[in-house]
Design an enzyme around this catalytic site. Structure first.
Site, PDB file in Angstrom:
ATOM      1  N   GLY A 355       0.822  -1.202   0.000  1.00  0.00           N
ATOM      2  CA  GLY A 355       0.000   0.000   0.000  1.00  0.00           C
ATOM      3  C   GLY A 355       0.849   1.241   0.000  1.00  0.00           C
ATOM      4  N   PRO A 356       0.225   2.402  -0.188  1.00  0.00           N
ATOM      5  CA  PRO A 356       0.988   3.658  -0.227  1.00  0.00           C
ATOM      6  C   PRO A 356       1.602   3.985   1.132  1.00  0.00           C
ATOM      7  CG  PRO A 356      -1.386   4.066  -0.319  1.00  0.00           C
ATOM      8  CD  PRO A 356      -1.210   2.598  -0.426  1.00  0.00           C
ATOM      9  N   GLY A 360      -0.051   2.714   7.639  1.00  0.00           N
ATOM     10  CA  GLY A 360       0.034   1.911   8.859  1.00  0.00           C
ATOM     11  C   GLY A 360       0.496   0.489   8.656  1.00  0.00           C
ATOM     12  N   LYS A 361       1.261   0.223   7.590  1.00  0.00           N
ATOM     13  CA  LYS A 361       1.705  -1.153   7.323  1.00  0.00           C
ATOM     14  C   LYS A 361       2.656  -1.650   8.418  1.00  0.00           C
ATOM     15  CE  LYS A 361       3.424  -0.166   3.268  1.00  0.00           C
ATOM     16  NZ  LYS A 361       3.113   1.280   3.248  1.00  0.00           N
ATOM     17  N   SER A 678      -4.550   2.703 -18.513  1.00  0.00           N
ATOM     18  CA  SER A 678      -5.873   3.045 -17.986  1.00  0.00           C
ATOM     19  C   SER A 678      -6.356   4.440 -18.387  1.00  0.00           C
ATOM     20  CB  SER A 678      -5.890   2.901 -16.456  1.00  0.00           C
ATOM     21  OG  SER A 678      -4.944   3.743 -15.862  1.00  0.00           O
ATOM     22  N   LYS A 721      -8.163   5.033  -7.094  1.00  0.00           N
ATOM     23  CA  LYS A 721      -8.604   6.007  -8.093  1.00  0.00           C
ATOM     24  C   LYS A 721      -9.913   6.682  -7.677  1.00  0.00           C
ATOM     25  CE  LYS A 721      -6.322   3.648 -11.951  1.00  0.00           C
ATOM     26  NZ  LYS A 721      -6.501   2.878 -13.181  1.00  0.00           N
TER      27      LYS A 721
END
Length: 775
Positions: A355-356, A360-361, A678, A721
């Site tokens: 994830g970005p 909280g990873k 995309s 997105k």
């Protein structure tokens, strides 16, 4: 002798003097010295080398080195590990610093170089001095045994007085001050005279050393005799059962190894090493290596593990208390606990949280360890490029230690900790090996029960470890490594989630860190929303926390400076604490405009909106693409143009537009690289709008890949997105039909704010994107 001036780089040497005719190599590590070498190599490979007055000075100034040195030619340079350069130089001529031209980024000096022409035949006095110096040197060799006698043959063939003094000086071991005296003697006769005096003193010292050495040898013989007698005493003590010293130490090692429940092959190898220690001399260097090895073996948690907390309700409470959201991760951990309750010998899962930044990873991994009552260890992989970091060094290397995995297991003191590999997508590789390949065994449930560290040379069971890895993007993780992990995607937070996170965690944490109490400062929900909307634009909450900390600092300053008890921060006063808002929702971007369409893009730091502009111009059909676009994005634009050409009649576009008009497609923020398929339907929509003069609805954003026949293909990163579209205030989002399944990830509140339209073809896109009735 004649002199000439030259301007060349200068390097001060520590504890080293170089004479003309001398060829020597030395190591360079200081930045200034490296810069000087590089500059010299760019020019004529000439460099001026002089000695420091004191070797201990690490960053010498102009006053810290001698003026007289040697002009040298660089023969060879070799880069060593650790940013060190080994350089081979040849001394050419003496030189004297006349002026320091510059000191940064390297020393550069104007040097007066003293060039010796072929010397005339020496007179009798000079010959006598040369002979005396050669005799001194011969005596020096006999007294010291530090120089090969073969050197005398080559020395005796030198007829030039100055060269003779320089060559002999390069062979003898002298104090830096003495070497400098010889170097500063420009006159050959004076140089020989200085050398003669120094050699006489050195010979006296060497004779005294020889006397002392003889006395020491007799003492050593006495010590050896004592050692032999002591060994006999030890043998007698062993027979009598009175063992001590190394014997007792080895027995203690064996006893501890026998008590530990470890694999039999490891136990046998360890006992064998202990017995080898028994046979070695206590003064042997090998004893230290074996002791270190045995201590590692004994201290590793072979049979120690913590008991899991299998109370799912309690574990859920801990996870919920520590983190808001992240439901997928929490559910996966609770599933693991449920299965552990039913199947006792289940292997530890290997999860990859993607994830970005700032979602909280890393912190959720700590909470997982706390929730299931396990030890927690973290290993950052950012920038790791040495395989030995993972697998350790073999014991043949001096100072060898185990790799960081085994070291972390020892630190955890348990064979079943939660082990976090942070930033696994930032691994590198170079000549020292590929750490990612070394991790393949660690992160494979079928192999990691026999993980072998190079230092231990014995298998260690990692199957009960719960491995968690984090990454911002899967693109940089090697496929074989990624295949071994269960990927859990953590998307960015909605504004409502960020407000909750700020209220529950960030505000109390920053208030405490800044020495404030709840009564001292208050931030309303509207204030937090204003910070999120106007001062941050991120998927995570890291910048949000920084801004809250900024507010707390200024509040603390006001409380102390103005002697007030409480401060209320609201939307009206927020700019006093954080300054002018950094981000504003641009209403102009959302006006209905011709040739301007809003697309949605995924990045490693979350979702983004893209404004795609198209301008047709009279020309010959040239297509120009700008905005730092990647190959895939450029191909999508070409595909869109081909689709439009096949539909000119239906779209009511001039069928010869591709020969009469040039098209310029631009994606703003041109400095940022962009790629991916995309944006296909967005670019096609913008081109059709520009060619038909029909505006694009400013409240519509879209994403999807286009084919030559106008089909809309599915894309990834839907949640990120959609969150980006929501931040911009978009009312309608067009998504590929096959992405309907991704709507489960979208929060209900966003579903209420945005109308989602799922399209199969480009015709449907145009029905919703173009403003009908205007042309």
């Amino acid at each position: 002798m004649k002199s000439n001036k030259r301007t060349i780089p200068l390097i001060p040497l520590r504890g080293l003097s170089i004479f003309p005719y001398m060829v020597i190599h030395f190591d360079v590590g200081r930045d200034k010295s490296v810069n000087a070498l590089e500059e010299a190599m760019v020019n004529d490979s000439m460099i001026f080398l002089t000695s420091q007055k004191e070797a201990r000075i690490d960053m010498p100034t102009v006053d810290d080195f001698y003026e007289v040195g040697t002009v040298c030619k660089i023969k060879q340079m070799l880069k060593l590990p650790g940013d060190t350069i080994r350089v081979l130089v040849e001394g050419i001529n003496r030189g004297k610093v006349r002026e320091i031209i510059q000191e940064e980024p390297y020393f550069e000096a104007e040097i007066e170089e003293f060039v010796y022409e072929k010397e005339v035949e020496a007179n009798k006095e000079m010959k006598a001095m040369m002979r005396m110096v050669i005799d001194n040197f011969e005596e020096y060799i006999k007294a010291g045994n530090k120089v090969s006698p073969d050197v005398l043959v080559s020395i005796s063939e030198i007829n030039e007085p100055g060269r003779l003094a320089d060559v002999i000086s390069s062979y003898i071991q002298l104090k830096p001050e003495d070497k400098q005296k010889i170097l500063e003697a420009f006159n050959p006769y004076a140089r020989l005279e200085v050398l003669h005096i120094i050699l006489e003193e050195e010979i006296e010292v060497l004779e005294i050393e020889e006397e002392i050495n003889n006395r020491v040898k007799s003492q050593i013989n006495k010590v050896q005799k004592e050692y032999y007698l002591k060994e006999q005493i030890k043998a007698i003590q062993k027979e009598l059962g009175e063992e001590e010293g190394l014997e007792a130490e080895v027995d203690e090692y064996i006893e501890k190894i026998q008590e530990i429940n470890m694999p039999e092959e490891v136990k046998e190898k360890s006992i064998k090493e202990a017995e080898r220690l028994r046979r070695l001399s206590p003064s042997s260097a090998e004893t230290g290596v074996i002791r270190n090895y045995l201590e590692w073996i004994i201290e590793l948690p072979w049979d120690t593990e913590t008991k899991d907390r299998l109370d799912i309700k309690k574990s859920r409470e801990i996870l919920e208390k520590d983190h808001y959201g992240l439901e997928d991760v929490k559910e996966r951990i609770l599933e693991y606990l449920a299965i552990r309750k039913l199947a006792k010998n289940m292997k530890g899962p290997i999860l990859c949280l993607v994830g970005p930044p700032g979602v909280g990873k890393t912190s959720i991994a700590k909470s997982i360890a706390k929730a299931i009552n396990r030890k927690f260890v973290r290993m950052s992989l950012g920038g790791v490029r040495d395989e030995a970091e993972i697998r350790g060094h073999r014991r043949t290397y001096v100072g060898a230690i185990p790799g960081r995995i085994v070291s972390s297991m020892k630190k955890a003191g348990s064979k079943n900790p939660v082990f976090l590999f942070d930033e696994i997508d930032k691994l590198n590789s170079d000549f020292r090996g590929d750490p990612a390949s070394a991790l393949l065994e660690v992160l494979d449930p079928e192999q990691n029960n026999t993980f072998t560290d190079h230092f231990l040379e014995a298998p260690f069971d990692l199957s009960k470890v719960m491995f968690i890895t984090t990454a911002n993007s899967l693109n940089n993780i090697p496929r074989p490594l990624l295949d071994r992990m269960e990927v859990i995607r953590i998307s960015g937070y909605t504004e409502e989630e960020k407000v909750e996170i700020a209220k529950r965690y960030l505000v109390p944490k920053q208030r405490k860190e800044h020495g404030l109490k709840e009564k001292n400062v208050s931030l309303s929900d509207n204030t937090l929303e204003a910070i999120i909307e106007n001062y941050t634009r991120e998927a995570g909450v890291r910048n949000l926390e920084r801004n809250i900390a900024n507010v707390m600092r200024k509040v603390a300053k006001r409380i102390v400076e103005e002697n007030i008890k409480s401060v209320k921060v609201n939307t009206r006063t927020l700019s006093n604490y954080l300054g002018t808002p950094k981000f504003r929702r641009s209403e102009t971007e959302r006006e209905d405009q011709i040739g301007l369409a809003t697309g949605l893009a995924w990045t490693a730091v979350g979702g983004e909106t893209l404004s795609i502009e198209v301008t047709p111009m009279p020309g010959k059909g040239k297509l120009q693409l700008t905005g730092k676009l990647g190959d895939v994005m450029k191909e999508s634009a070409v595909t869109g143009i081909s689709y439009i050409r096949s539909k000119v009649e239906e779209l009511e576009i001039d069928k010869d537009f591709h020969t009469k008009r040039d098209l310029h497609i631009h994606v703003p923020e041109g400095a940022i690289p962009k790629d991916g398929p995309s944006a296909g339907i967005t670019m096609a929509t913008a081109v059709i709008s520009a060619l038909t003069d029909i505006p694009v609805n400013g409240d519509v954003a879209m994403t999807g890949e286009i084919t030559l026949r106008g089909r809309v293909l599915p894309i990834g990163g839907v949640k990120e997105k959609v969150l980006a579209a929501n931040r911009l205030g978009i009312k309608k989002v067009l998504l590929p039909w096959d992405n309907k399944k991704d709507m489960d990830e979208i929060p209900d509140k966003i579903k209420k704010n945005i109308e989602f339209v799922f399209v199969k073809t480009m015709d449907e896109v145009l029905d919703h994107a173009l403003v009908k009735g205007e042309k």
